[in-house]
Design an enzyme around this catalytic site. Sequence first.
Site, PDB file in Angstrom:
ATOM      1  N   THR A 168       0.871  -1.149   0.203  1.00 25.21           N
ATOM      2  CA  THR A 168       0.007   0.022  -0.091  1.00 25.21           C
ATOM      3  C   THR A 168       0.927   1.198  -0.101  1.00 25.21           C
ATOM      4  O   THR A 168       1.923   1.179   0.735  1.00 25.21           O
ATOM      5  CB  THR A 168      -0.923  -0.082   1.414  1.00 25.21           C
ATOM      6  OG1 THR A 168      -1.696  -1.216   1.401  1.00 25.21           O
ATOM      7  CG2 THR A 168      -1.838   1.305   1.338  1.00 25.21           C
ATOM      8  N   ARG A 225     -13.802  -7.437  -1.204  1.00 29.25           N
ATOM      9  CA  ARG A 225     -12.940  -7.346  -0.180  1.00 29.25           C
ATOM     10  C   ARG A 225     -12.436  -6.083   0.127  1.00 29.25           C
ATOM     11  O   ARG A 225     -11.769  -5.381  -0.551  1.00 29.25           O
ATOM     12  CB  ARG A 225     -11.827  -8.525  -0.336  1.00 29.25           C
ATOM     13  CG  ARG A 225     -10.964  -8.573   0.892  1.00 29.25           C
ATOM     14  CD  ARG A 225      -9.427  -7.427   0.659  1.00 29.25           C
ATOM     15  NE  ARG A 225      -8.778  -7.840   1.606  1.00 29.25           N
ATOM     16  CZ  ARG A 225      -7.631  -7.100   1.738  1.00 29.25           C
ATOM     17  NH1 ARG A 225      -7.127  -6.152   0.948  1.00 29.25           N
ATOM     18  NH2 ARG A 225      -6.758  -7.348   2.692  1.00 29.25           N
ATOM     19  N   GLY A 273     -10.006  -3.774   2.304  1.00 31.55           N
ATOM     20  CA  GLY A 273      -8.815  -3.834   3.286  1.00 31.55           C
ATOM     21  C   GLY A 273      -8.595  -2.682   4.439  1.00 31.55           C
ATOM     22  O   GLY A 273      -9.459  -2.059   4.253  1.00 31.55           O
ATOM     23  N   ASP A 274      -7.679  -2.882   5.212  1.00 32.50           N
ATOM     24  CA  ASP A 274      -7.470  -2.048   6.217  1.00 32.50           C
ATOM     25  C   ASP A 274      -7.229  -0.518   5.796  1.00 32.50           C
ATOM     26  O   ASP A 274      -7.579   0.284   6.626  1.00 32.50           O
ATOM     27  CB  ASP A 274      -6.171  -2.398   6.913  1.00 32.50           C
ATOM     28  CG  ASP A 274      -5.042  -2.477   6.284  1.00 32.50           C
ATOM     29  OD1 ASP A 274      -5.006  -2.819   5.137  1.00 32.50           O
ATOM     30  OD2 ASP A 274      -4.055  -2.239   6.853  1.00 32.50           O
ATOM     31  N   THR A 288       0.982  -1.455   6.469  1.00 31.02           N
ATOM     32  CA  THR A 288       0.737  -2.292   5.458  1.00 31.02           C
ATOM     33  C   THR A 288       0.951  -3.694   5.515  1.00 31.02           C
ATOM     34  O   THR A 288       1.273  -4.195   6.357  1.00 31.02           O
ATOM     35  CB  THR A 288       2.148  -1.702   4.430  1.00 31.02           C
ATOM     36  OG1 THR A 288       3.091  -1.916   4.942  1.00 31.02           O
ATOM     37  CG2 THR A 288       2.017  -0.154   4.216  1.00 31.02           C
ATOM     38  N   GLY A 333      -3.848  -6.594   5.736  1.00 32.84           N
ATOM     39  CA  GLY A 333      -4.904  -5.746   6.272  1.00 32.84           C
ATOM     40  C   GLY A 333      -6.002  -6.474   7.296  1.00 32.84           C
ATOM     41  O   GLY A 333      -6.293  -5.637   8.156  1.00 32.84           O
TER      42      GLY A 333
HETATM   43  N1  ASP Z   1      -2.953  -3.825   3.715  1.00 32.70           N
HETATM   44  C1  ASP Z   1      -3.346  -3.970   2.268  1.00 32.70           C
HETATM   45  C2  ASP Z   1      -4.711  -4.579   2.217  1.00 32.70           C
HETATM   46  O1  ASP Z   1      -4.703  -5.469   3.080  1.00 32.70           O
HETATM   47  C3  ASP Z   1      -2.294  -4.554   1.460  1.00 32.70           C
HETATM   48  C4  ASP Z   1      -0.878  -4.362   1.763  1.00 32.70           C
HETATM   49  O2  ASP Z   1      -0.388  -3.087   2.201  1.00 32.70           O
HETATM   50  O3  ASP Z   1       0.012  -5.158   1.421  1.00 32.70           O
HETATM   51  O4  ASP Z   1      -5.325  -4.221   1.481  1.00 32.70           O
END
Ligand code: ASP
Length: 294
Positions: free
Chosen positions: A157, A184, A186-187, A207, A210
């Site tokens: 991210t 879906r 994400g965080d 990152t 999530g």
């Molecule tokens: N945290 C992000 C998500 O879960 C993806 C990532 O940062 O790798 O969407």
Amino acid sequence: MFLLTNSAARAGVPAGHAALLRGAPLLDVLEIALREAESDREERSLGLGGRPNFLGQVELDASLMDGATRRTGSVGALQGFLHPVSVARQVLERLPHEILVGEGAALFGREIGAETGNLLTPESEAEWREWLRREGSIEPASARVWRTVSFGSQRDTAIVLASDGTHLASGTSTCGWPFKYPGRLGDSALIGSGHYADSRAGAAACTHTGEMAIRAGTARAVVLALQRGRSAEEACQEAIEDVRQLRTGLLSDLIVHALDRAGNCCVRSTGIEGGYWWWSRGMNAPEERAAIVM
Ligand code: ASP
């Protein structure tokens, strides 16, 4: 003045840094930096060139938070917009809501005249087709989606934390993980999970996995720890110890970025390697550093 971004946001570092130096409002600094990152087709974790969901659609999550007001704007599972962060910015500026997802986010994006486009580049499409060929068939999707976790090291991210010396702000932009389940969230779109900013204490962003940051409310936990007087290191450490208590569900790596209001920063990873860019007033230029693996 302070600027903290991660490697996925590297394309936005020069423009974000310049905007901060010329005294642009913090949300502009974040939006400028994240728009550059979203246009970087070499970076496959967000925006143009981002990896698609298992139906071959690039679905984007992006978010901004103003630490002065604690207003936020997020979009999730948004398709077909070149700069999801700018749509998120307008959620913050124009709506009484904090998050819009899917079709509603797209409707709003069209209403404000946000730039549309095809985000699936030939590279991302070829990768998705190769993955589909290996998988054999799409169904049953719910069983297969666990296998996409093995693409963990390929997801990321773009995150940006910034301070003008008085206030802090945080922002994110991502396409989530490769070949994820459509819809879906994400965080990165979820305030308190993927990022949080409160000018009274500090800012944080996460990152990688999530799902873990969502379950632990990690970004908010870091900022609350700063507010209780913990150092940036201690706040990151506590947050990582907390996610390590999770025993079920999707367990993988997480990188936690923290910035306190005095300009102390800390980036800690549970295992995966990660780079970040740091600049504070007095430094000639932003400097690349490596996250400390705990
Ligand atoms: N945290 C992000 C998500 O879960 C993806 C990532 O940062 O790798 O969407």
